[in-house]
Scaffold this active site. Structure first.
Site, PDB file in Angstrom:
ATOM      1  N   LYS A  35       0.843  -1.206   0.000  1.00 51.24           N
ATOM      2  CA  LYS A  35       0.000   0.000   0.000  1.00 51.24           C
ATOM      3  C   LYS A  35       0.873   1.249   0.000  1.00 51.24           C
ATOM      4  O   LYS A  35       0.624   2.203  -0.728  1.00 51.24           O
ATOM      5  CB  LYS A  35      -0.858   0.014   1.282  1.00 51.24           C
ATOM      6  CG  LYS A  35      -2.293  -0.406   1.096  1.00 51.24           C
ATOM      7  CD  LYS A  35      -3.040  -0.042   2.364  1.00 51.24           C
ATOM      8  CE  LYS A  35      -4.398  -0.690   2.419  1.00 51.24           C
ATOM      9  NZ  LYS A  35      -5.054  -0.432   3.697  1.00 51.24           N
ATOM     10  N   THR A 120     -13.639   3.397  14.553  1.00 48.54           N
ATOM     11  CA  THR A 120     -14.873   3.159  15.305  1.00 48.54           C
ATOM     12  C   THR A 120     -14.578   2.235  16.478  1.00 48.54           C
ATOM     13  O   THR A 120     -14.203   1.074  16.284  1.00 48.54           O
ATOM     14  CB  THR A 120     -15.935   2.541  14.375  1.00 48.54           C
ATOM     15  OG1 THR A 120     -16.160   3.471  13.310  1.00 48.54           O
ATOM     16  CG2 THR A 120     -17.239   2.282  15.103  1.00 48.54           C
ATOM     17  N   GLU A 148     -16.289   9.096  12.401  1.00 43.03           N
ATOM     18  CA  GLU A 148     -16.478   9.449  10.980  1.00 43.03           C
ATOM     19  C   GLU A 148     -17.840   8.951  10.496  1.00 43.03           C
ATOM     20  O   GLU A 148     -18.357   7.958  11.008  1.00 43.03           O
ATOM     21  CB  GLU A 148     -15.330   8.864  10.141  1.00 43.03           C
ATOM     22  CG  GLU A 148     -15.120   7.353  10.278  1.00 43.03           C
ATOM     23  CD  GLU A 148     -16.005   6.534   9.376  1.00 43.03           C
ATOM     24  OE1 GLU A 148     -16.535   7.100   8.405  1.00 43.03           O
ATOM     25  OE2 GLU A 148     -16.178   5.325   9.652  1.00 43.03           O
ATOM     26  N   LEU A 247     -34.658   3.494   2.693  1.00 47.40           N
ATOM     27  CA  LEU A 247     -35.879   2.681   2.607  1.00 47.40           C
ATOM     28  C   LEU A 247     -35.885   1.900   1.294  1.00 47.40           C
ATOM     29  O   LEU A 247     -36.945   1.584   0.774  1.00 47.40           O
ATOM     30  CB  LEU A 247     -37.119   3.581   2.697  1.00 47.40           C
ATOM     31  CG  LEU A 247     -37.454   4.150   4.082  1.00 47.40           C
ATOM     32  CD1 LEU A 247     -38.760   4.924   4.044  1.00 47.40           C
ATOM     33  CD2 LEU A 247     -37.558   3.034   5.131  1.00 47.40           C
ATOM     34  N   GLY A 250     -34.098  -4.688  -0.602  1.00 43.58           N
ATOM     35  CA  GLY A 250     -33.171  -5.435  -1.450  1.00 43.58           C
ATOM     36  C   GLY A 250     -32.620  -6.647  -0.727  1.00 43.58           C
ATOM     37  O   GLY A 250     -33.320  -7.282   0.063  1.00 43.58           O
ATOM     38  N   GLY A 254     -24.460  -4.689   3.532  1.00 47.75           N
ATOM     39  CA  GLY A 254     -23.167  -5.364   3.670  1.00 47.75           C
ATOM     40  C   GLY A 254     -22.125  -4.307   3.985  1.00 47.75           C
ATOM     41  O   GLY A 254     -22.456  -3.244   4.497  1.00 47.75           O
ATOM     42  N   CYS A 257     -18.987  -1.748   7.603  1.00 44.74           N
ATOM     43  CA  CYS A 257     -19.472  -0.920   8.729  1.00 44.74           C
ATOM     44  C   CYS A 257     -20.737  -1.462   9.389  1.00 44.74           C
ATOM     45  O   CYS A 257     -20.706  -1.840  10.562  1.00 44.74           O
ATOM     46  CB  CYS A 257     -19.711   0.498   8.232  1.00 44.74           C
ATOM     47  SG  CYS A 257     -18.267   1.170   7.407  1.00 44.74           S
ATOM     48  N   LYS A 260     -20.500  -4.979  11.027  1.00 45.34           N
ATOM     49  CA  LYS A 260     -19.556  -4.950  12.165  1.00 45.34           C
ATOM     50  C   LYS A 260     -20.122  -4.140  13.327  1.00 45.34           C
ATOM     51  O   LYS A 260     -20.064  -4.569  14.483  1.00 45.34           O
ATOM     52  CB  LYS A 260     -18.236  -4.342  11.675  1.00 45.34           C
ATOM     53  CG  LYS A 260     -17.240  -3.995  12.744  1.00 45.34           C
ATOM     54  CD  LYS A 260     -15.920  -3.585  12.123  1.00 45.34           C
ATOM     55  CE  LYS A 260     -15.846  -2.122  11.774  1.00 45.34           C
ATOM     56  NZ  LYS A 260     -15.601  -1.229  12.896  1.00 45.34           N
TER      57      LYS A 260
HETATM   58  C1  UGA Z   1     -22.113   3.484   6.293  1.00 51.23           C
HETATM   59  C2  UGA Z   1     -22.810   4.763   6.740  1.00 51.23           C
HETATM   60  O1  UGA Z   1     -23.781   5.167   5.770  1.00 51.23           O
HETATM   61  C3  UGA Z   1     -21.807   5.894   6.954  1.00 51.23           C
HETATM   62  O2  UGA Z   1     -22.457   7.041   7.475  1.00 51.23           O
HETATM   63  C4  UGA Z   1     -20.747   5.413   7.955  1.00 51.23           C
HETATM   64  O3  UGA Z   1     -19.745   6.393   8.160  1.00 51.23           O
HETATM   65  C5  UGA Z   1     -20.089   4.164   7.421  1.00 51.23           C
HETATM   66  O4  UGA Z   1     -21.088   3.158   7.242  1.00 51.23           O
HETATM   67  C6  UGA Z   1     -19.066   3.735   8.446  1.00 51.23           C
HETATM   68  O5  UGA Z   1     -19.447   3.340   9.552  1.00 51.23           O
HETATM   69  O6  UGA Z   1     -17.864   3.923   8.213  1.00 51.23           O
HETATM   70  P1  UGA Z   1     -21.230   2.503   3.961  1.00 51.23           P
HETATM   71  O7  UGA Z   1     -21.023   1.225   4.683  1.00 51.23           O
HETATM   72  O8  UGA Z   1     -20.161   3.019   3.077  1.00 51.23           O
HETATM   73  O9  UGA Z   1     -21.553   3.697   5.008  1.00 51.23           O
HETATM   74  O10 UGA Z   1     -22.488   2.291   3.044  1.00 51.23           O
HETATM   75  P2  UGA Z   1     -24.011   2.755   2.939  1.00 51.23           P
HETATM   76  O11 UGA Z   1     -24.163   3.613   1.749  1.00 51.23           O
HETATM   77  O12 UGA Z   1     -24.520   3.283   4.204  1.00 51.23           O
HETATM   78  O13 UGA Z   1     -24.708   1.360   2.598  1.00 51.23           O
HETATM   79  C7  UGA Z   1     -24.576   0.240   3.461  1.00 51.23           C
HETATM   80  C8  UGA Z   1     -25.331  -0.942   2.924  1.00 51.23           C
HETATM   81  O14 UGA Z   1     -26.728  -0.740   3.056  1.00 51.23           O
HETATM   82  C9  UGA Z   1     -25.088  -1.264   1.460  1.00 51.23           C
HETATM   83  O15 UGA Z   1     -24.926  -2.658   1.323  1.00 51.23           O
HETATM   84  C10 UGA Z   1     -26.349  -0.806   0.757  1.00 51.23           C
HETATM   85  O16 UGA Z   1     -26.627  -1.543  -0.405  1.00 51.23           O
HETATM   86  C11 UGA Z   1     -27.387  -1.067   1.835  1.00 51.23           C
HETATM   87  N1  UGA Z   1     -28.596  -0.218   1.715  1.00 51.23           N
HETATM   88  C12 UGA Z   1     -28.515   1.123   1.885  1.00 51.23           C
HETATM   89  C13 UGA Z   1     -29.823  -0.814   1.463  1.00 51.23           C
HETATM   90  O17 UGA Z   1     -29.928  -2.052   1.321  1.00 51.23           O
HETATM   91  N2  UGA Z   1     -30.948  -0.029   1.388  1.00 51.23           N
HETATM   92  C14 UGA Z   1     -30.891   1.322   1.540  1.00 51.23           C
HETATM   93  O18 UGA Z   1     -31.954   1.973   1.469  1.00 51.23           O
HETATM   94  C15 UGA Z   1     -29.648   1.911   1.798  1.00 51.23           C
END
Ligand code: UGA
Length: 431
Positions: A35, A120, A148, A247, A250, A254, A257, A260
């Site tokens: 990296k 975290t 974050e 909302l 699906g 995953g 974040c 975990k």
């Molecule tokens: C998430 C949080 O949104 C961030 O605010 C946080 O900082 C981050 O975790 C973290 O703890 O570091 P992230 O894991 O990148 O961010 O992804 P998201 O966009 O939140 O989506 C998470 C999962 O939920 C994805 O698999 C997505 O497909 C799913 N999802 C999201 C749904 O199935 N339905 C939805 O309506 C929204």
């Protein structure tokens, strides 16, 4: 200000580049040599939109440097910790990387500084770190919790335009200094206790995960009762008290974040004698949701052994190369173990997914090659590349029953039906 950021993963590298873009002098520390090699050439080791450009700009202006040596942290006004805090099988958060780094810093630091925790960590960790490590420092080291809220794929947007900045600390001067480094960001800066700041992070992720599991349950009931989640969810979300975000029904959440952090919060609750029933259900519903996809394929194809299936999308969401805890991993492994011939493709996640499966899965260059000869397609990730495919070409190369399971409710059901596909979504009635 002189800032060291330790751990150049998603959060660390975005933090380092973001701080450098505000004109701070940033030193990024990364112990992984491959990296670091990329970083030294100012090349991002991860796929995140806009990050390469930001990194190059910071490098050209002389605001960012990288090293493998922690010693460089001495003399920094602030030291950010952004190392990984993975969860173990039980859900317990593994803090060994955090503790190792802090233990080393205690011996390295000779000048007063502020330790800013962005990794975290479970509520209560900051206080433990102060007691166990920082009180033993030769010089004054103040502790700030600064969680974050960066989404992968939208990390730069979230960095520059956050909804809020949370600063947990005890020392007013340190709190003010951390506020100052973010002065170019126009967002409420909420000051609170360290444990509260840590809890904000877990509560936010747990609530968002709860919204997802809730809407997935509603979608499952829609399937049984003949309602359509595409009609239901937007109407529910229009209530301002509920809100329309998160909302989308699906295959469930995953990533590195939500899985975990939900497990971590559940674990810490149990450890303190509290049974967090709601959170347990959220985690269980999320797991069941991916099994539902396999069950649906089983039903529609009349069994799985020998059936040819294409899984489109391997990452846990579009816009990233991250496949950690992606529903696709469980789905691919279940389909393969049931004897299906599984093909898979992804615009950015193929290499990362390949590490999990080696020869069990046929990894294809693109969606057209992936769909060739299969009886069913499962959409796991709503990449625009898949949504805008020429589905009439796909149909010509597939075999009967031309089944499409839209695991993200992202495809045009009417168009696919017209082309002769058998289509089912999550809470969207099958044609
Ligand atoms: C998430 C949080 O949104 C961030 O605010 C946080 O900082 C981050 O975790 C973290 O703890 O570091 P992230 O894991 O990148 O961010 O992804 P998201 O966009 O939140 O989506 C998470 C999962 O939920 C994805 O698999 C997505 O497909 C799913 N999802 C999201 C749904 O199935 N339905 C939805 O309506 C929204």
């Amino acid at each position: 200000m002189k800032i060291t950021v330790i751990g150049m993963g998603y959060v660390g590298l975005v933090t380092a580049c973001g701080l450098a873009s505000f004109g701070h002098q940033v030193l990024g520390v990364e112990k992984n040599h491959s990296k670091l090699k990329k970083l030294m050439q100012f090349e991002s080791p991860i796929y995140e939109q806009g990050l390469d450009e930001l990194l190059n700009k910071a490098a050209a202006e002389g605001d960012i440097q990288f090293t493998t040596e922690l010693n460089g942290a001495d003399g920094s006004d602030l030291i950010f910790i952004t190392v990984g805090t993975p969860s173990t099988n039980s859900g317990h958060v593994d803090l060994s990387q955090v503790y190792t780094v802090i233990n080393q810093l205690v011996h390295i630091i000779t000048k007063p500084t502020i330790l800013v925790m962005k990794s975290t960590v479970p509520p209560g960790t900051g206080e433990k770190i102060i007691r166990r490590f920082l009180n033993k420092c030769k010089t004054e080291v103040n502790y700030i919790s600064n969680p974050e809220f960066l989404r992968e794929g939208k990390a730069l947007l979230d960095w520059f335009y956050p909804d809020r900045i949370v600063i947990g600390g005890k020392d007013n001067d340190s709190i003010q200094q951390v506020k100052n480094i973010y002065k170019k960001i126009n967002a409420p800066k909420l000051v609170m206790g360290i444990t509260s700041a840590e809890m904000v992070k877990y509560a936010s992720n747990a609530f968002l995960a709860t919204k997802i599991s809730f809407i997935n349950e509603i979608a499952n009931i829609c399937d049984l009762l003949g309602a359509d989640i595409d009609e239901v969810a937007p109407a529910v979300g229009m209530d301002k008290r509920i809100g329309s975000d998160f909302l989308r029904a699906g295959l469930g959440y995953g990533g590195s974040c939500f899985p975990k952090d939900t497990k971590g919060l559940n674990f810490i609750s149990t450890l303190h004698g509290y049974n967090f029933n709601l959170l347990k259900a959220v985690i269980e519903v999320n797991f069941q949701q991916r099994l539902k996809a396999v069950h649906k394929l089983h039903t529609m194809l009349g069994g799985l052994a020998g059936k040819k299936i294409a899984v489109m999308g391997l990452t846990f969401k579009p816009g990233t190369d991250d496949v950690r805890e992606s529903p696709a991993l469980d789905i691919l492994s279940l389909l393969a173990s049931e004897g299906a011939v599984v093909k898979a493709c992804d615009p950015h996640g193929k290499d990362n997914a390949f590490k999990y499966f080696s020869r069990k899965i046929i990894f294809c260059e693109d969606a057209y090659e992936c769909a060739k000869g299969v009886q069913a397609v499962l959409l796991n990730t709503e990449w625009p590349q898949f949504i805008h495919l020429n589905w009439s070409i796909i149909k010509q190369t597939m075999q009967t029953p031309y089944f499409v399971y839209d695991g993200r409710n992202a495809l045009d059901k009417k168009r696919l039906s017209k082309l002769g596909f058998k289509y089912c979504g999550v809470g969207r009635p099958c044609n």
